[in-house]
Scaffold this motif. Structure first.
Motif, PDB file in Angstrom:
ATOM      1  N   GLN A 178       0.802  -1.221   0.000  1.00  0.00           N
ATOM      2  CA  GLN A 178       0.000   0.000   0.000  1.00  0.00           C
ATOM      3  C   GLN A 178       0.841   1.282   0.000  1.00  0.00           C
ATOM      4  O   GLN A 178       0.449   2.263  -0.620  1.00  0.00           O
ATOM      5  CB  GLN A 178      -0.943   0.004   1.212  1.00  0.00           C
ATOM      6  N   GLY A 222       3.199   7.799  -7.004  1.00  0.00           N
ATOM      7  CA  GLY A 222       2.357   8.944  -7.362  1.00  0.00           C
ATOM      8  C   GLY A 222       3.087  10.275  -7.298  1.00  0.00           C
ATOM      9  O   GLY A 222       2.597  11.295  -7.786  1.00  0.00           O
ATOM     10  N   TYR A 278     -11.304   4.515   2.412  1.00  0.00           N
ATOM     11  CA  TYR A 278     -10.652   5.816   2.590  1.00  0.00           C
ATOM     12  C   TYR A 278      -9.773   6.192   1.396  1.00  0.00           C
ATOM     13  O   TYR A 278      -9.910   7.300   0.857  1.00  0.00           O
ATOM     14  CB  TYR A 278      -9.861   5.852   3.898  1.00  0.00           C
ATOM     15  N   GLU A 295      -1.060  19.064 -12.505  1.00  0.00           N
ATOM     16  CA  GLU A 295       0.234  18.441 -12.828  1.00  0.00           C
ATOM     17  C   GLU A 295       0.838  17.684 -11.653  1.00  0.00           C
ATOM     18  O   GLU A 295       1.564  16.709 -11.852  1.00  0.00           O
ATOM     19  CB  GLU A 295       1.232  19.517 -13.290  1.00  0.00           C
ATOM     20  N   GLN A 296       0.593  18.145 -10.440  1.00  0.00           N
ATOM     21  CA  GLN A 296       1.292  17.531  -9.308  1.00  0.00           C
ATOM     22  C   GLN A 296       0.370  16.761  -8.361  1.00  0.00           C
ATOM     23  O   GLN A 296       0.755  15.732  -7.834  1.00  0.00           O
ATOM     24  CB  GLN A 296       2.054  18.606  -8.528  1.00  0.00           C
ATOM     25  N   PRO A 349      -1.752  13.409 -10.127  1.00  0.00           N
ATOM     26  CA  PRO A 349      -0.990  12.141 -10.250  1.00  0.00           C
ATOM     27  C   PRO A 349      -0.745  11.455  -8.909  1.00  0.00           C
ATOM     28  O   PRO A 349      -0.682  10.229  -8.836  1.00  0.00           O
ATOM     29  CB  PRO A 349       0.341  12.585 -10.886  1.00  0.00           C
ATOM     30  N   GLU A 350      -0.604  12.252  -7.846  1.00  0.00           N
ATOM     31  CA  GLU A 350      -0.422  11.630  -6.526  1.00  0.00           C
ATOM     32  C   GLU A 350      -1.566  10.683  -6.186  1.00  0.00           C
ATOM     33  O   GLU A 350      -1.355   9.633  -5.584  1.00  0.00           O
ATOM     34  CB  GLU A 350      -0.392  12.717  -5.441  1.00  0.00           C
ATOM     35  N   GLY A 383      -1.477   7.154  -7.092  1.00  0.00           N
ATOM     36  CA  GLY A 383      -0.684   6.288  -6.217  1.00  0.00           C
ATOM     37  C   GLY A 383      -1.517   5.559  -5.175  1.00  0.00           C
ATOM     38  O   GLY A 383      -1.027   4.628  -4.528  1.00  0.00           O
ATOM     39  N   LEU A 384      -2.782   5.979  -5.012  1.00  0.00           N
ATOM     40  CA  LEU A 384      -3.650   5.311  -4.039  1.00  0.00           C
ATOM     41  C   LEU A 384      -4.389   4.115  -4.620  1.00  0.00           C
ATOM     42  O   LEU A 384      -5.136   3.431  -3.907  1.00  0.00           O
ATOM     43  CB  LEU A 384      -4.674   6.326  -3.497  1.00  0.00           C
ATOM     44  N   ALA A 418      -3.478   1.199  -5.539  1.00  0.00           N
ATOM     45  CA  ALA A 418      -3.182  -0.107  -4.927  1.00  0.00           C
ATOM     46  C   ALA A 418      -3.923  -0.255  -3.603  1.00  0.00           C
ATOM     47  O   ALA A 418      -4.517  -1.300  -3.327  1.00  0.00           O
ATOM     48  CB  ALA A 418      -1.669  -0.262  -4.714  1.00  0.00           C
ATOM     49  N   ALA A 419      -3.906   0.794  -2.789  1.00  0.00           N
ATOM     50  CA  ALA A 419      -4.585   0.716  -1.492  1.00  0.00           C
ATOM     51  C   ALA A 419      -6.092   0.584  -1.675  1.00  0.00           C
ATOM     52  O   ALA A 419      -6.762  -0.122  -0.916  1.00  0.00           O
ATOM     53  CB  ALA A 419      -4.257   1.951  -0.650  1.00  0.00           C
ATOM     54  N   ALA A 457      -6.843  -3.088  -2.470  1.00  0.00           N
ATOM     55  CA  ALA A 457      -6.389  -4.169  -1.581  1.00  0.00           C
ATOM     56  C   ALA A 457      -7.568  -4.754  -0.810  1.00  0.00           C
ATOM     57  O   ALA A 457      -8.421  -4.014  -0.330  1.00  0.00           O
ATOM     58  CB  ALA A 457      -5.343  -3.633  -0.609  1.00  0.00           C
TER      59      ALA A 457
END
Lengths: 570, 570
Positions: free
Chosen positions: A541, A548, B499, B540-541, B544-545, B548-549, B551-552, B555
């Protein structure tokens, strides 16, 4: 029990990450046998839980007081500090030639972690003393070492770092404190320093201030700074603290947290009678300061571990006891402990994972301190890991403390619960000893290019050689790509990307170490099951989250300068 | 100037995101002309900056005091509250039939935002009154409405929400307060409620408590809860507050922040003489509570905007004034304002972007309140946006307040600076009115399946129809994929992922709205340049972050249950 010392976990990380057995195989650290390590960790745990933890809330609610005679610590602190000195807990990593036990720095860090988990504000006193010892050990004369180190090693005397002045914060080179030669080799010190942690207190017989100042005619900026040893009380012919050395505490700050630690404004030489000795060469203060600062940075990173551990234990305890609502879909609709609810569990798992990741990162860096004298690669590794350990571990400490409040719900916002204190205490750690932004600048400005890039490249190579998980390998590749680009990028672009890059690289290092720990935790016992589950969570996780950040770590500075400073207020 | 009301920004978001012109084109809101909107925003700004902001620090350092006669507010607060009532600032969104101006809820929210940016703790009093008005408007009898609404609309009387009891926090159904029928249609109320914001104070002539309690023989759990109107002072034959109604404030909490708001423990009916009236049907309390709660959730999301705006303005001001270090590579090595340093700029840009994103999200949701009566799609949209607005905007408020401290460096940790207060104040917002975890559970448990999934699917479709940026489109696709999977997933898996999914979806919505704002900010003036640059940074910033969530958010819960509750303490 206010907290349970994380002895098993500490031992495991010392073995698996710090590889303390390799250190114990050297002559220097042969005393660090497995039995001794266990005895140290357990003894420190008992002492910290028994004597320092019970004072934690008192220090928060009824902190040190400024008086015209100096700072008075809260009730119980002077005695608990004397017990720390008498127990020899300050001597673990101190040099054997000066009364210390000469054990590995990383083991001393584990002890300091335990003290700080019990009482983070209090543990700042020994933390700063470590910095003073390092500075004297590396830059002091034999006479200075003989006069001061034995007392600093035991903790009978404490140390401080005096860098900041009102106009000179991150820009140390802007400082104005003066040092005028007296003619006998000593200097008259004058000036005002702010934000001096434990700048005054009533727990020790003397306080050894290490003070950055300028000699007459010194060059401007950082090239004209020298380091001085300025005791609160001068030593008499027998080396005993005697005459007051004209260092006054003018006020103490009213801070959001870390109340047990008096943050002082110190005035040196108001009466023209403050004598200091040069440490190292004149105008060599920055180098000496970095010696003191670098290990201090690791120990601030360690504060992230301290507050993470403390917050996690408290939240787990609460979540196991607080009964609220049935599980979704529960047939009997019976309320359960909130630890059984998935999102609470997610928060607790995250707290455990981030705390363990921070510990692994800091211990790895600290274990390099024990290797630098004989191993150039370790020196590079220490250099590149230091900004990561300081910045990322303190970021994690803050995240974990915030989650700790959230797990407590409304009770988390009530001061009596204690979760709020961790959150308040933690917030200074990304700021002092070089803000985390300064750490990120250090990473991209100095460390990426260190040893012609070898410091960075070997770290990437070592991670790649061991890492297994696909997302982790992708992250390592991304770090390599970004790092190589930043190494030759324009200064502004480098700095604009520095913080997201620091986070990516830190998570890669933590992922690498968590995966290794999961592999080594191969026994069929509770602890190993816990380690495997927590590491799996981290890899599954948290590692992907860091991917990201790739866009931010790749964005040029231009996007930040689209706006003039005026337009920021538009 | 303690703060500059964000009038231009508010107006722009009302136009672009809330599309207030469409509201003004309806009969109901025809009064909401552009001139009137500007007059309201500017007038509220002047009032808040002039009268409420100067009281902010006093409320923090010398907050309300409990006395045996009730809670005394800090000096200046009662007068400033009277001025708020007399200025008519409470009446903006209140119903025209009961003395309000009947303007759009979203415009009233903008006014409340300004009040809370000036003084967040103080603004909680009107925030709660809004909830009481909503409950009475939708569930009260004509007599109750006539007796109470005119006084709540002006703010002469304030409202409270009484849900929580020591054993009943997130699990409202566990509450035990009792309501015994007297025989004349009224009830005798008894019980203890905790965490009651503005449960008592000395600023208004009466306090209208809305209290959840159980009637005799009511079913267990949430199905047996009824809502009661319990004034602090009963009304006499002329409708004036008269006899004390046996509601006592037993204590007020010692909180980490939001000190201006007295958080009370209220004891109802200690002398058996507390009379309440049923609001809505017996055992229909949950529905009435949700009416009150839903808008309150939007207004708590709005607190994220408030604290974000306040923290950003303070940090920008500091960063423009604080001179420290030269730019990297600067030829003259001249120290510059820290706003010129790339990493400080990154933090400030992030603060602006997250605050504007939070505002757009909350205004969009709030603008649906103004459409639900005539538009079923708006009802779905409101339902799905409410947990996002509450949870994500408060998360952002916390992030921004933390960055605000970081920009200040060491000064940020000193209470006198003021940055720390925002950080402390903000921390309750992810907790109250349903923790953010409860919001996430609401999103995946109720809202994903709403109208057979149409609420979710149309949101995705609307975003997709307008979004342009590649990463944003990828994020929207990822949200759709995860949302569809979670809609039919096992309850535990759904909750485990809730979440991170809520955050992803919130960022997608914010990205969509920020991109739209950048498009609409097409003039060649400072404000539009600022909007375009800030939106570009967000896209732009920050977008994209959120990827990154993924995968969480994908799960399964099993990974969280690898550990027994006991092993969490291992």
């Amino acid at each position: 029990m206010p907290f349970t010392p994380a002895v098993r976990e500490q031992r495991f990380v010392l073995d698996t990450v710090a590889r303390i057995a390799d250190l114990a195989a050297t002559d220097r650290f042969e005393a660090a046998t497995p039995d001794l390590i266990d005895a140290v960790l357990e003894g420190a745990g008992q002492f910290a839980a028994g004597e320092w933890a019970p004072l934690n809330r008192e220090g928060d609610t009824n902190g040190p007081k400024w008086t015209s005679e100096g700072v008075k610590m809260p009730a119980g602190y002077p005695q608990a500090y004397r017990d720390y000195v008498e127990g020899g807990w300050g001597t673990i990593g101190a040099p054997a030639d000066f009364g210390g036990q000469g054990l590995p720095f990383v083991l001393a860090s584990a002890v300091l972690e335990t003290l700080g988990t019990a009482n983070m504000g209090f543990a700042l006193a020994p933390t700063l003393t470590v910095g003073a010892i390092e500075a004297l050990l590396h830059h002091g004369t034999p006479e200075q070492q003989a006069a001061y180190l034995p007392h600093l090693a035991t903790g009978e005397w404490t140390g401080t770092m005096n860098l900041t002045e009102p106009q000179a914060g991150s820009d140390v080179g802007a400082l104005k404190s003066r040092a005028e030669p007296v003619g006998d080799g000593t200097f008259k010190i004058s000036g005002t320093k702010i934000f001096i942690s434990f700048g005054d207190h009533d727990m020790a017989d003397n306080i050894v201030h290490l003070v950055l100042a300028r000699t007459p005619g010194a060059p401007e900026g950082t090239r004209g700074i020298s380091l001085f040893l300025v005791p609160k009380y001068r030593l008499d012919a027998n080396g005993k603290p005697s005459a007051f050395n004209d260092v006054r505490v003018v006020s103490i700050e009213h801070k959001m947290g870390l109340h047990a630690s008096p943050t002082c404004v110190l005035s040196f030489g108001d009466n023209g009678d403050c004598i200091g000795e040069l440490i190292g060469p004149e105008n060599g203060g920055m180098r000496a300061m970095f010696t003191m600062m670098n290990n201090a940075r690791l120990n601030v990173g360690l504060q992230g571990v301290q507050v993470g551990e403390a917050a996690t234990q408290k939240a787990v305890e609460f979540a196991r006891e607080r009964i609220q609502s049935a599980r979704a879909g529960s047939p009997d609709k019976k309320p359960v402990a909130i630890i059984e609810h998935p999102d609470v569990r997610r928060m607790l798992m995250r707290m455990k994972a981030q705390t363990q990741a921070a510990r692994a990162l800091v211990y790895l860096a600290s274990s390099m301190v024990d290797r630098v004298d004989t191993d150039d690669a370790a020196k590079d590794r220490l250099e590149i890991l230091t900004p990561l350990a300081k910045a990322h571990a303190t970021d994690l400490g803050n995240e974990v403390a915030s989650l700790g409040i959230q797990v407590h719900g409304g009770m988390g916002f009530i001061e009596e619960t204690g979760a709020a204190q961790f959150f308040r205490d933690a917030r200074i750690t990304p700021i002092y000893e070089g803000t985390n932004g300064i750490q990120a600048a250090d990473l991209v400005g100095r460390k990426l290019g260190l040893s012609n890039g070898a410091a960075f490249n070997t770290l990437i190579a070592d991670m790649r050689a061991e890492a297994n998980d696909a997302a982790l390998r992708t992250l390592i590749n991304a770090c390599e790509e970004v790092g190589r680009r930043l190494a030759t990028a324009d200064a502004d672009d480098r700095l604009a990307a520095s913080y997201p890059f620091l986070t990516m690289l830190s998570v890669a290092v933590c992922g690498w170490l968590m995966e290794r720990q999961a592999r080594d935790a191969d026994a069929n016992d509770d602890f190993c099951r816990m380690k495997r589950a927590v590491a799996a969570f981290y890899i599954e996780q948290i590692v992907p989250e860091a991917l990201g950040l790739h866009a931010a770590a790749s964005a040029p500075a231009a996007s930040l300068y689209e706006l003039s400073a005026d337009l920021f207020a538009a």
